[in-house]
Design a protein around this motif. Sequence first.
Motif, mmCIF file in Angstrom:
data_model
loop_
_atom_site.group_PDB
_atom_site.id
_atom_site.type_symbol
_atom_site.label_atom_id
_atom_site.label_comp_id
_atom_site.label_asym_id
_atom_site.label_seq_id
_atom_site.Cartn_x
_atom_site.Cartn_y
_atom_site.Cartn_z
ATOM 1 N N LEU A 134 31.884 -19.411 4.795
ATOM 2 C CA LEU A 134 33.131 -19.883 3.695
ATOM 3 C C LEU A 134 32.978 -18.653 2.930
ATOM 4 O O LEU A 134 33.955 -17.848 3.100
ATOM 5 N N GLU A 135 32.461 -18.808 2.072
ATOM 6 C CA GLU A 135 32.654 -17.471 1.145
ATOM 7 C C GLU A 135 31.487 -16.182 0.950
ATOM 8 O O GLU A 135 30.469 -16.935 0.541
ATOM 9 N N LEU A 136 31.429 -14.597 1.370
ATOM 10 C CA LEU A 136 29.632 -14.329 1.269
ATOM 11 C C LEU A 136 30.359 -14.100 -0.170
ATOM 12 O O LEU A 136 31.406 -13.527 -0.656
ATOM 13 N N LEU A 137 29.252 -13.252 -1.036
ATOM 14 C CA LEU A 137 29.066 -12.781 -2.057
ATOM 15 C C LEU A 137 30.120 -11.848 -1.953
ATOM 16 O O LEU A 137 29.616 -10.885 -1.133
ATOM 17 N N ASP A 138 30.311 -11.294 -3.317
ATOM 18 C CA ASP A 138 31.346 -9.778 -3.063
ATOM 19 C C ASP A 138 31.590 -9.389 -2.105
ATOM 20 O O ASP A 138 30.012 -7.915 -1.680
ATOM 21 N N ASN A 139 32.354 -9.180 -1.075
ATOM 22 C CA ASN A 139 32.214 -8.106 -0.124
ATOM 23 C C ASN A 139 31.145 -7.857 0.863
ATOM 24 O O ASN A 139 30.795 -7.467 1.294
ATOM 25 N N ALA A 140 30.627 -8.582 0.103
ATOM 26 C CA ALA A 140 28.740 -8.767 1.466
ATOM 27 C C ALA A 140 29.727 -8.842 3.222
ATOM 28 O O ALA A 140 29.974 -9.919 3.280
ATOM 29 N N ILE A 141 28.427 -8.466 3.592
ATOM 30 C CA ILE A 141 28.684 -8.918 4.945
ATOM 31 C C ILE A 141 27.833 -9.116 5.912
ATOM 32 O O ILE A 141 26.586 -9.274 5.248
ATOM 33 N N PHE A 142 28.096 -10.780 7.052
ATOM 34 C CA PHE A 142 26.283 -10.957 7.658
ATOM 35 C C PHE A 142 26.801 -10.758 9.223
ATOM 36 O O PHE A 142 26.969 -10.317 9.375
ATOM 37 N N THR A 143 24.718 -10.078 8.857
ATOM 38 C CA THR A 143 24.195 -9.683 9.898
ATOM 39 C C THR A 143 23.010 -10.125 9.735
ATOM 40 O O THR A 143 22.582 -10.821 9.256
ATOM 41 N N ALA A 144 22.122 -9.197 11.374
ATOM 42 C CA ALA A 144 21.027 -10.357 11.568
ATOM 43 C C ALA A 144 20.254 -9.139 9.592
ATOM 44 O O ALA A 144 20.709 -8.197 9.447
ATOM 45 N N GLY A 145 19.176 -9.823 9.089
ATOM 46 C CA GLY A 145 18.951 -9.439 8.428
ATOM 47 C C GLY A 145 19.322 -10.772 7.256
ATOM 48 O O GLY A 145 18.385 -10.410 5.499
ATOM 49 N N TYR A 146 20.591 -11.201 7.176
ATOM 50 C CA TYR A 146 20.630 -11.681 6.071
ATOM 51 C C TYR A 146 19.802 -12.608 5.391
ATOM 52 O O TYR A 146 20.077 -13.719 6.402
ATOM 53 N N LYS A 147 20.136 -12.780 3.996
ATOM 54 C CA LYS A 147 18.438 -14.045 3.687
ATOM 55 C C LYS A 147 19.513 -14.908 2.815
ATOM 56 O O LYS A 147 20.279 -14.416 2.109
ATOM 57 N N ALA A 148 18.856 -15.540 2.983
ATOM 58 C CA ALA A 148 19.813 -17.026 1.954
ATOM 59 C C ALA A 148 18.697 -18.080 1.663
ATOM 60 O O ALA A 148 17.474 -18.354 2.071
ATOM 61 N N VAL A 149 19.029 -19.511 1.077
ATOM 62 C CA VAL A 149 18.571 -20.436 0.945
ATOM 63 C C VAL A 149 18.996 -21.663 1.799
ATOM 64 O O VAL A 149 19.586 -21.963 1.681
ATOM 65 N N LEU A 150 18.350 -21.969 2.871
ATOM 66 C CA LEU A 150 18.574 -22.894 3.269
ATOM 67 C C LEU A 150 18.470 -24.231 2.900
ATOM 68 O O LEU A 150 17.520 -24.911 3.252
ATOM 69 N N HIS A 151 19.954 -25.448 2.915
ATOM 70 C CA HIS A 151 19.391 -26.465 2.415
ATOM 71 C C HIS A 151 20.099 -28.171 3.814
ATOM 72 O O HIS A 151 21.158 -27.949 4.420
ATOM 73 N N VAL A 152 18.905 -28.299 4.235
ATOM 74 C CA VAL A 152 18.733 -29.560 5.474
ATOM 75 C C VAL A 152 18.195 -30.658 4.770
ATOM 76 O O VAL A 152 17.484 -30.755 4.653
ATOM 77 N N HIS A 153 19.230 -32.294 5.225
ATOM 78 C CA HIS A 153 18.834 -33.083 4.584
ATOM 79 C C HIS A 153 17.832 -32.839 3.367
ATOM 80 O O HIS A 153 18.028 -32.047 1.998
ATOM 81 N N SER A 154 16.516 -33.086 3.093
ATOM 82 C CA SER A 154 15.890 -32.987 2.027
ATOM 83 C C SER A 154 15.245 -31.508 1.731
ATOM 84 O O SER A 154 14.523 -31.187 1.183
ATOM 85 N N VAL A 155 14.837 -30.036 2.486
ATOM 86 C CA VAL A 155 14.295 -29.553 2.693
ATOM 87 C C VAL A 155 15.653 -28.540 2.542
ATOM 88 O O VAL A 155 16.475 -28.224 1.886
ATOM 89 N N VAL A 156 14.694 -27.345 1.291
ATOM 90 C CA VAL A 156 15.437 -26.670 0.269
ATOM 91 C C VAL A 156 14.242 -25.863 1.083
ATOM 92 O O VAL A 156 13.385 -25.193 0.488
ATOM 93 N N GLU A 157 14.444 -24.178 1.684
ATOM 94 C CA GLU A 157 13.284 -23.384 2.312
ATOM 95 C C GLU A 157 14.544 -21.970 2.104
ATOM 96 O O GLU A 157 15.647 -21.968 2.510
ATOM 97 N N GLU A 158 13.454 -20.787 1.756
ATOM 98 C CA GLU A 158 14.104 -19.360 2.409
ATOM 99 C C GLU A 158 14.051 -19.433 3.432
ATOM 100 O O GLU A 158 13.255 -19.957 4.366
ATOM 101 N N CYS A 159 15.394 -18.877 4.187
ATOM 102 C CA CYS A 159 15.785 -18.217 5.065
ATOM 103 C C CYS A 159 16.113 -16.950 5.876
ATOM 104 O O CYS A 159 16.422 -16.267 4.683
#
Length: 462
Positions: free
Chosen positions: A366-391
Amino acid sequence: MDPKQEVQAQSVEAEPKAKVKEILSVQDEEDEQMKKRHLNVVFIGHVDAGKSTTGGQILFLSGQVDDRTIQKYEKEAKDKSRESWYMAYIMDTNEEERVKGKTVEVGRAHFETDTTRFTILDAPGHKSYVPNMISGASQADIGVLVISARKGEFETGYERGGQTREHVQLAKTLGVTKLLVVVNKMDDPTVNWSKERYDEIESKMIPFLKQSGYNVKKDVSFLPISGLMGLNIKTRLDKSLCSWWDGPCLFESLDSIEVPMGDPKSPFRMPIIDKFKDMGTVVMGKVESGTIRDGDSLLIMPNKDHVKVVAIYIDENRVTLAGPGENLRVRLSGVEEEDILSGFVLSSAANPISTVTEFVAQLQILELLDNAIFTAGYKAVLHVHSVVEECEIVELLQQIDPKTRKPIKKKVLFVKNGAIVLCRVQVNNVICVEKFSDFPQLGRFTLRTEGKTVAVGKITAL
């Protein structure tokens, strides 16, 4: 068997005799309840659009809150010189929220129409509270998007960085398939039930809803209301007030929405959103598929704890069984409360939910933070049903052409905003998920970075 357990076992045994009468009456109620479908409605929208006020008005109009309570709230609101907020007080239950006039936790309230029992999830609209909005929306079947028609307020909510956009995108990903767009504050002096203003808002929202993946003709309807005055909520608008609107009121609209339900015959799945101790271990969640019955032997995944169902509650009522779409509290034996985390899933023992530390997913950036590019190694927080995990994204597999929806042959190393990409995602801890094609609710997710939703996705392979 240690004596403590023995005592517990005896007290459990002794309990039903006293409750037999109660259970009979519950049984009748249950039949009544089971005839009506049950839907979760989440109220979403910008911080001051009037979500809580509208929710409060619904509860008042459907007889869930009496005049006395309203008078009490009215006085409280006046004392804090927040006069127009008294309806919101019904939904905003804790002191912090009332003082700020913001909803923080996801409020819970119930009301019924002729055909449906509704649970209102009132989700916060303030930016720093978006994770709460996620926990509300992930349980919702219908979204009511509240938009303020007041001059300037619609614009703030809608512009980049306003909550209206982010909420719509989140709602879509989290599986809120049907959206009711409620144009609120139509009674405001700057609006005065103006058709032009209503049409302007509708025409600005439609392209954006399409872009977020909604089929506007099929899954979205618009209607004007005044939450504060309670107009066009339970009964249709008076022509003298608003001559151009001849559509339904909010209750009629909610009633007529068709929502596909999970399959009561498929394997049982209930993601756990909360747990507490109360004569044993109690877990809370919404049934996503299958049926649960008193006495069932189930598993808590991913730890494979064998548990037995001691009691099932819908709201305050004890029931003997429950199916998809119901919000439950389930008392279990065989597991300690501290061994359960939110994001664990109560699941069928014969056919338990999949547990993974890595999966393949199709992501829409959707919208990456300021000019970030999305590549292998990108880290984020995953929200899936009631799970919240770093990924972490470990590999980009292929980019997909948004127009043709077909893979692009070229090897992909990075992508930017708006791209659709197939990638491998790794999480630090074992999580319970399913392929989107098997269980949509357990296979769709959002990725967030520094509190902003950067991508939405669905799990394609485990």
